[in-house]
Scaffold this active site. Structure first.
Site, PDB file in Angstrom:
ATOM      1  N   HIS A  66      62.586  -9.834  89.877  1.00 36.05           N
ATOM      2  CA  HIS A  66      63.300  -8.774  89.154  1.00 36.05           C
ATOM      3  C   HIS A  66      62.913  -7.378  89.633  1.00 36.05           C
ATOM      4  CE1 HIS A  66      60.257  -7.369  86.123  1.00 36.05           C
ATOM      5  NE2 HIS A  66      59.810  -8.602  86.144  1.00 36.05           N
ATOM      6  N   ASP A 175      54.351  -4.914  88.173  1.00 40.67           N
ATOM      7  CA  ASP A 175      55.264  -5.833  87.498  1.00 40.67           C
ATOM      8  C   ASP A 175      56.639  -5.167  87.469  1.00 40.67           C
ATOM      9  OD1 ASP A 175      56.583  -7.619  85.857  1.00 40.67           O
ATOM     10  OD2 ASP A 175      55.472  -7.093  84.050  1.00 40.67           O
ATOM     11  N   GLU A 207      65.218  -8.065  83.626  1.00 39.84           N
ATOM     12  CA  GLU A 207      64.307  -9.139  83.212  1.00 39.84           C
ATOM     13  C   GLU A 207      63.459  -8.716  82.032  1.00 39.84           C
ATOM     14  OE1 GLU A 207      60.489 -11.467  83.154  1.00 39.84           O
ATOM     15  OE2 GLU A 207      60.814  -9.297  83.368  1.00 39.84           O
ATOM     16  N   GLU A 208      63.030  -7.464  82.041  1.00 38.35           N
ATOM     17  CA  GLU A 208      62.095  -7.001  81.010  1.00 38.35           C
ATOM     18  C   GLU A 208      62.713  -6.940  79.616  1.00 38.35           C
ATOM     19  OE1 GLU A 208      59.046  -6.812  81.352  1.00 38.35           O
ATOM     20  OE2 GLU A 208      58.544  -6.346  83.426  1.00 38.35           O
ATOM     21  N   ASP A 230      56.877 -13.570  90.092  1.00 36.13           N
ATOM     22  CA  ASP A 230      56.526 -12.514  89.142  1.00 36.13           C
ATOM     23  C   ASP A 230      55.011 -12.402  89.040  1.00 36.13           C
ATOM     24  OD1 ASP A 230      56.727 -10.574  87.098  1.00 36.13           O
ATOM     25  OD2 ASP A 230      58.357 -11.651  86.110  1.00 36.13           O
ATOM     26  N   HIS A 319      51.600  -4.179  82.182  1.00 35.84           N
ATOM     27  CA  HIS A 319      52.401  -3.275  81.347  1.00 35.84           C
ATOM     28  C   HIS A 319      51.644  -1.994  81.013  1.00 35.84           C
ATOM     29  CE1 HIS A 319      55.946  -5.963  79.930  1.00 35.84           C
ATOM     30  NE2 HIS A 319      55.602  -6.224  81.184  1.00 35.84           N
TER      31      HIS A 319
END
Length: 352
Positions: A66, A175, A207-208, A230, A319
């Site tokens: 992604h 990410d 995706e998130e 990922d 994150h």
């Protein structure tokens, strides 16, 4: 092992909040066009890098990486020019403190995440857990100046430089820009080589916020085999119990066994382990109790399902704007994915 940190830094720096991946998409298309037989873009903005297989009746293999990063969207501009926002993706509120952001309006506007100063908090306020709603963005501009550049619905991304630390890289948005990088580098390694099956390297969107792009892409590709690509949690940090660590930096690429959205096909897990052993690639198993990846969409959003697994890149501080990954683990991920794509027709895929 060395990796192309210059390209990785460029990919990480390029903004792309969920639903606003256009700049990353432009970069990806430029990089992959010389490497594959066909490039397609669907209505959602997923990018398909297609390399034809040499088998007489080739099966289809889909890889999902992604392009989007967690971010925000402008929801309100108050009378003083301060900006309120909604999250795009999952955030721990405390990670917003004292961070800079970029608002992507008519031009990029720098802002800072701000909240009530501790000096004027009550004792009760000091002890409470921060909420997303406690934060606002200060651009240093008046309402009139802000509104010349920014409007409701503009995306916002976090601002942080890419750096190298020891044998690690550290940046915002590893990410999942690590996966974007790994897929591009894999396609480079496959250029000029025969692969048995048709490869669909899909750079997915959104995706998130719920693997939305991967779901649509899987319906289009209808893969027989699938690989998610990922980051995953490396909680190899002070205070972590052994069973909590998930993966560890420097211990190799990770082969996913399961996460909250997917139980990987045991045949694929076996194949990936055997491939790693055959090519002398260092690896570690990954079981992620919470969180999911594009693997779920690739596995299920196709007729009859696909035989799916995932290459996961161990990453600390996920994150946050200080995500960290080991260069050897990144290189190992490239090698494992490449080897799986060239060897996939050699495995016995029957149920046993």
């Amino acid at each position: 092992m060395s990796i192309n940190t210059k390209l990785l830094a460029k990919i990480c720096k390029t903004p792309g909040a969920p639903g606003f991946e256009q700049k990353v998409r432009e970069l990806v298309i430029k990089e992959i066009t010389p490497l594959v037989d066909e490039v397609e873009v669907d209505n959602m903005g997923n990018v398909y890098a297609i390399k034809k297989g040499s088998a007489k009746d080739p099966k289809r293999v889909m890889i999902g990486a992604h392009m989007d990063e967690i971010g925000f969207i402008v929801t309100h501009i108050d009378d003083k020019g301060f900006i309120r926002f909604h999250t795009l993706g999952g955030f721990d509120p405390k990670t917003l403190t004292a961070q800079r952001v970029l608002i992507h309006g008519k031009k990029d506007v720098i802002g800072v995440m701000a909240s009530k100063p501790i000096h004027v908090m009550t004792p009760e306020e000091r002890n409470k857990v921060a909420k997303i709603s406690d934060y606002y963005i200060d651009t240093g501009l008046s309402k009139k100046e802000v509104e010349k550049l920014v409007q409701i619905g503009d995306p916002i991304t976090r601002e942080r430089e890419f750096i190298e630390m020891g044998n690690c890289v550290n940046s915002k948005s590893l990410d999942n820009r690590l996966a974007v990088f790994i897929l591009i580098e894999t396609l480079k390694k496959l250029k000029g080589k025969k692969v048995p099956y048709d490869i669909y390297g899909v750079f997915t969107v959104q995706e998130e916020v719920g693997i939305r792009g991967a779901n649509a892409a899987s319906l289009k590709v209808n893969p027989d085999f699938g690989f998610g690509l990922d980051t995953t949690i490396a909680f190899d940090l002070p205070g972590a119990a052994e069973h909590e660590k998930i993966t560890r930096l420097g211990e190799g690429t990770a082969i996913k066994v399961m996460d909250a959205g997917t139980i990987c096909d045991y045949r694929m897990v076996e194949f990936m382990k055997n491939t790693a052993k055959k090519h002398k690639i260092k690896w570690q198993p990954e079981i992620l109790p919470q969180g999911g990846t594009d693997t779920a969409g690739i596995q299920r959003m196709t007729q009859g399902g696909s035989i799916a697994g995932a290459v996961s890149i161990p990453t600390r501080h996920l994150h946050q704007v200080i995500e960290m990954a080991n260069k050897d683990d990144i290189a190992g991920s490239i090698n494992l994915l490449t080897s799986c794509l060239t060897d996939i027709d050699t495995h016995d895929w029957s149920f046993k």
